[in-house]
Design an enzyme around this catalytic site. Sequence first.
Site, PDB file in Angstrom:
ATOM      1  N   GLY A 295      -8.637 -12.490  -2.921  1.00  0.00           N
ATOM      2  CA  GLY A 295      -8.815 -13.521  -1.891  1.00  0.00           C
ATOM      3  C   GLY A 295      -7.486 -13.861  -1.229  1.00  0.00           C
ATOM      4  O   GLY A 295      -6.615 -12.990  -1.099  1.00  0.00           O
TER       5      GLY A 295
ATOM      6  N   ALA B 157      12.117  17.163  12.963  1.00  0.00           N
ATOM      7  CA  ALA B 157      11.468  18.028  11.964  1.00  0.00           C
ATOM      8  C   ALA B 157      10.967  17.199  10.795  1.00  0.00           C
ATOM      9  O   ALA B 157      11.741  16.816   9.912  1.00  0.00           O
ATOM     10  CB  ALA B 157      12.450  19.089  11.461  1.00  0.00           C
TER      11      ALA B 157
ATOM     12  N   GLU C  56       5.948  13.654   1.142  1.00  0.00           N
ATOM     13  CA  GLU C  56       5.560  14.837   0.344  1.00  0.00           C
ATOM     14  C   GLU C  56       4.341  15.526   0.982  1.00  0.00           C
ATOM     15  O   GLU C  56       3.464  16.039   0.285  1.00  0.00           O
ATOM     16  CB  GLU C  56       5.273  14.416  -1.107  1.00  0.00           C
ATOM     17  CG  GLU C  56       5.572  15.463  -2.158  1.00  0.00           C
ATOM     18  CD  GLU C  56       7.048  15.826  -2.286  1.00  0.00           C
ATOM     19  OE1 GLU C  56       7.910  14.937  -2.201  1.00  0.00           O
ATOM     20  OE2 GLU C  56       7.330  17.029  -2.452  1.00  0.00           O
TER      21      GLU C  56
ATOM     22  N   GLN D  78      -8.637  -7.824  -1.495  1.00  0.00           N
ATOM     23  CA  GLN D  78      -9.875  -8.523  -1.133  1.00  0.00           C
ATOM     24  C   GLN D  78     -10.406  -9.346  -2.314  1.00  0.00           C
ATOM     25  O   GLN D  78     -10.834 -10.488  -2.157  1.00  0.00           O
ATOM     26  CB  GLN D  78     -10.935  -7.495  -0.682  1.00  0.00           C
ATOM     27  CG  GLN D  78     -12.146  -8.106  -0.022  1.00  0.00           C
ATOM     28  CD  GLN D  78     -11.809  -8.735   1.334  1.00  0.00           C
ATOM     29  OE1 GLN D  78     -10.802  -8.409   1.955  1.00  0.00           O
ATOM     30  NE2 GLN D  78     -12.634  -9.675   1.772  1.00  0.00           N
TER      31      GLN D  78
HETATM   32  C1  LIG Z   1       9.936   6.009   2.427  1.00  0.00           C
HETATM   33  C2  LIG Z   1      10.153   7.434   2.824  1.00  0.00           C
HETATM   34  C3  LIG Z   1      10.839   8.295   1.970  1.00  0.00           C
HETATM   35  C4  LIG Z   1      11.063   9.609   2.344  1.00  0.00           C
HETATM   36  N1  LIG Z   1      11.837  10.410   1.554  1.00  0.00           N
HETATM   37  C5  LIG Z   1      12.218  11.626   2.014  1.00  0.00           C
HETATM   38  C6  LIG Z   1      13.196  12.392   1.305  1.00  0.00           C
HETATM   39  O1  LIG Z   1      13.716  11.983   0.263  1.00  0.00           O
HETATM   40  N2  LIG Z   1      13.563  13.594   1.822  1.00  0.00           N
HETATM   41  C7  LIG Z   1      13.042  14.077   2.984  1.00  0.00           C
HETATM   42  O2  LIG Z   1      13.438  15.163   3.387  1.00  0.00           O
HETATM   43  N3  LIG Z   1      12.112  13.371   3.679  1.00  0.00           N
HETATM   44  C8  LIG Z   1      11.712  12.155   3.231  1.00  0.00           C
HETATM   45  N4  LIG Z   1      10.816  11.406   3.953  1.00  0.00           N
HETATM   46  C9  LIG Z   1      10.254  11.939   5.196  1.00  0.00           C
HETATM   47  C10 LIG Z   1       8.777  12.313   5.043  1.00  0.00           C
HETATM   48  O3  LIG Z   1       8.653  13.452   4.234  1.00  0.00           O
HETATM   49  C11 LIG Z   1       8.222  12.505   6.464  1.00  0.00           C
HETATM   50  O4  LIG Z   1       8.140  11.213   7.048  1.00  0.00           O
HETATM   51  C12 LIG Z   1       6.859  13.189   6.448  1.00  0.00           C
HETATM   52  O5  LIG Z   1       6.987  14.533   6.093  1.00  0.00           O
HETATM   53  C13 LIG Z   1       6.183  13.132   7.836  1.00  0.00           C
HETATM   54  O6  LIG Z   1       7.055  13.549   8.842  1.00  0.00           O
HETATM   55  P1  LIG Z   1       7.234  12.636  10.146  1.00  0.00           P
HETATM   56  O7  LIG Z   1       7.512  11.259   9.694  1.00  0.00           O
HETATM   57  O8  LIG Z   1       8.243  13.289  11.008  1.00  0.00           O
HETATM   58  O9  LIG Z   1       5.834  12.639  10.840  1.00  0.00           O
HETATM   59  P2  LIG Z   1       5.259  13.769  11.830  1.00  0.00           P
HETATM   60  O10 LIG Z   1       5.435  15.112  11.232  1.00  0.00           O
HETATM   61  O11 LIG Z   1       5.825  13.538  13.190  1.00  0.00           O
HETATM   62  O12 LIG Z   1       3.722  13.408  11.845  1.00  0.00           O
HETATM   63  C14 LIG Z   1       3.194  12.298  12.592  1.00  0.00           C
HETATM   64  C15 LIG Z   1       1.676  12.340  12.472  1.00  0.00           C
HETATM   65  O13 LIG Z   1       1.187  13.582  13.027  1.00  0.00           O
HETATM   66  C16 LIG Z   1       0.414  14.255  12.081  1.00  0.00           C
HETATM   67  N5  LIG Z   1       0.569  15.709  12.206  1.00  0.00           N
HETATM   68  C17 LIG Z   1       1.715  16.428  12.290  1.00  0.00           C
HETATM   69  N6  LIG Z   1       1.454  17.725  12.364  1.00  0.00           N
HETATM   70  C18 LIG Z   1       0.103  17.855  12.325  1.00  0.00           C
HETATM   71  C19 LIG Z   1      -0.795  18.955  12.350  1.00  0.00           C
HETATM   72  N7  LIG Z   1      -0.358  20.232  12.428  1.00  0.00           N
HETATM   73  N8  LIG Z   1      -2.126  18.706  12.292  1.00  0.00           N
HETATM   74  C20 LIG Z   1      -2.585  17.430  12.199  1.00  0.00           C
HETATM   75  N9  LIG Z   1      -1.789  16.350  12.172  1.00  0.00           N
HETATM   76  C21 LIG Z   1      -0.459  16.560  12.220  1.00  0.00           C
HETATM   77  C22 LIG Z   1       0.932  13.788  10.724  1.00  0.00           C
HETATM   78  O14 LIG Z   1      -0.030  14.007   9.704  1.00  0.00           O
HETATM   79  C23 LIG Z   1       1.200  12.316  11.011  1.00  0.00           C
HETATM   80  O15 LIG Z   1       0.009  11.594  10.910  1.00  0.00           O
HETATM   81  C24 LIG Z   1      10.567  10.084   3.573  1.00  0.00           C
HETATM   82  C25 LIG Z   1       9.849   9.215   4.429  1.00  0.00           C
HETATM   83  C26 LIG Z   1       9.674   7.912   4.086  1.00  0.00           C
HETATM   84  C27 LIG Z   1       8.989   6.983   5.058  1.00  0.00           C
END
Ligand SMILES: Cc1cc2nc3c(=O)[nH]c(=O)nc-3n(C[C@H](O)[C@H](O)[C@H](O)COP(=O)(O)OP(=O)(O)OC[C@H]3O[C@@H](n4cnc5c(N)ncnc54)[C@H](O)[C@@H]3O)c2cc1C
Length: 385
Positions: free
Chosen positions: A345, A135, A369, A342
């Site tokens: 350099g 999720a 977010e 860029q």
């Molecule tokens: C450094 C870091 C800090 C974070 N901090 C927190 C935190 O404090 N608390 C917390 O709860 N989470 C946190 N997160 C999690 C972050 O919010 C999620 O990584 C983010 O919401 C994306 O979810 P996912 O990585 O599962 O990607 P996915 O949801 O699996 O998405 C993968 C790709 O598919 C695309 N995609 C998904 N659904 C669709 C759609 N319907 N239409 C088009 N494209 C779609 C996405 O845009 C993305 O490009 C953090 C992540 C990182 C890397």
Amino acid sequence: MTTIALATGSGSDHHDELTMMVREFATKRIRPVTEDLDATERFPSEIYEHMGQLGLFGITIPETDGGSGGTVTDYVSVMEELSYGYASVADQCGLVELVGSLLATFGSEQQKATYLPGLLAGTTRCSYALTEPGAGSDLGGLKTTARKDGNDWILNGEKIFIHNAPVADFAMVLAVTDPDKGKRGGMSMFLVEADLPGVQRAYHEKKMGQKASPVGGFIFSDVRLPADALLGAEGAGFSAVLQVLEKGRLGIGALANGISRAALDTAREHAQSRTQFGQPIGQFQAVAFTLADMATDYEAARLLLRRGAELLDRGEPAGMACSMAKLFASEASIRTTSRAVQILGGSGYIRGVEAERLYRDARITTIYEGTSEVQRLIISRSLLR
Ligand SMILES: Cc1cc2nc3c(=O)[nH]c(=O)nc-3n(C[C@H](O)[C@H](O)[C@H](O)COP(=O)(O)OP(=O)(O)OC[C@H]3O[C@@H](n4cnc5c(N)ncnc54)[C@H](O)[C@@H]3O)c2cc1C
């Protein structure tokens, strides 16, 4: 290091004073240690305690709850200024803003008294734990459960990619409490002490950038929570998430724009000081026009962020405006930092050089977010409604 523009001018003296105060703090207190924090990945507690003393945690939280009682417009400026210093420091401010706002809005007097003073002083560390292996963009896939056992709750599940998980004193955790009801009505928010039996800090991720923001996971195995660990009403967890979503997106957009401003500053200085072919490289139109595009991206993002903040401050619908601001500012930060590399350099590719760090720090802003694709979904749904 000079700045390209004064991101002030809300029409309020208080706002401009606050902005200048945070700018000075970022310049004197954060920027001198930023490259060291990037290299060591150290959690800078002393900076957060100083920020707590200055009232930089809980900008929009009411003064009656110990916050600064400011506007979303104030918050956006603070985030940009802190991020101009270092994005990881702004990230901490954004995290406390969300968790603190939810506590102030939905917390009982007891919950507020327990958590808010330390949180706003920068001495208690929090996490906001939504994301799970199944999720991310779609919280409908949540598997973490909290089931009733007498007056207690029993929490089971796993959270990943959670900011501050390796260091948090407590986490605000979204869990399924009624699988039949789905997101609306079936999820609740819990305040979970990190030292409770059954709570495990799963790992500490190695990240591309924002290195002083520790990120990791939690595993919950039959964690017994008292009744008063529930934040707000049972089943109201997802609507609590929505309550702070737009402010959170503006915060990350402003963080991205602080990175853009730093990228523009360092690229401009280099364009003025680096000489090739007998003249400063900024005299070449290709370089000068690149700086012009970077400055235009920064200013356009700033106006979109300001517009979203003003709508939220007036209590008007702001969903599309906040998504546009987050989308544009975060994508712009990737353009501006790439352009800075860029212009620098070969030196822009070297560790310890600001442009290289900014390029890495910006990359996550189009993902967390709400990804850029999720922002486009929100904007396009508003257009086609
Ligand atoms: C450094 C870091 C800090 C974070 N901090 C927190 C935190 O404090 N608390 C917390 O709860 N989470 C946190 N997160 C999690 C972050 O919010 C999620 O990584 C983010 O919401 C994306 O979810 P996912 O990585 O599962 O990607 P996915 O949801 O699996 O998405 C993968 C790709 O598919 C695309 N995609 C998904 N659904 C669709 C759609 N319907 N239409 C088009 N494209 C779609 C996405 O845009 C993305 O490009 C953090 C992540 C990182 C890397």
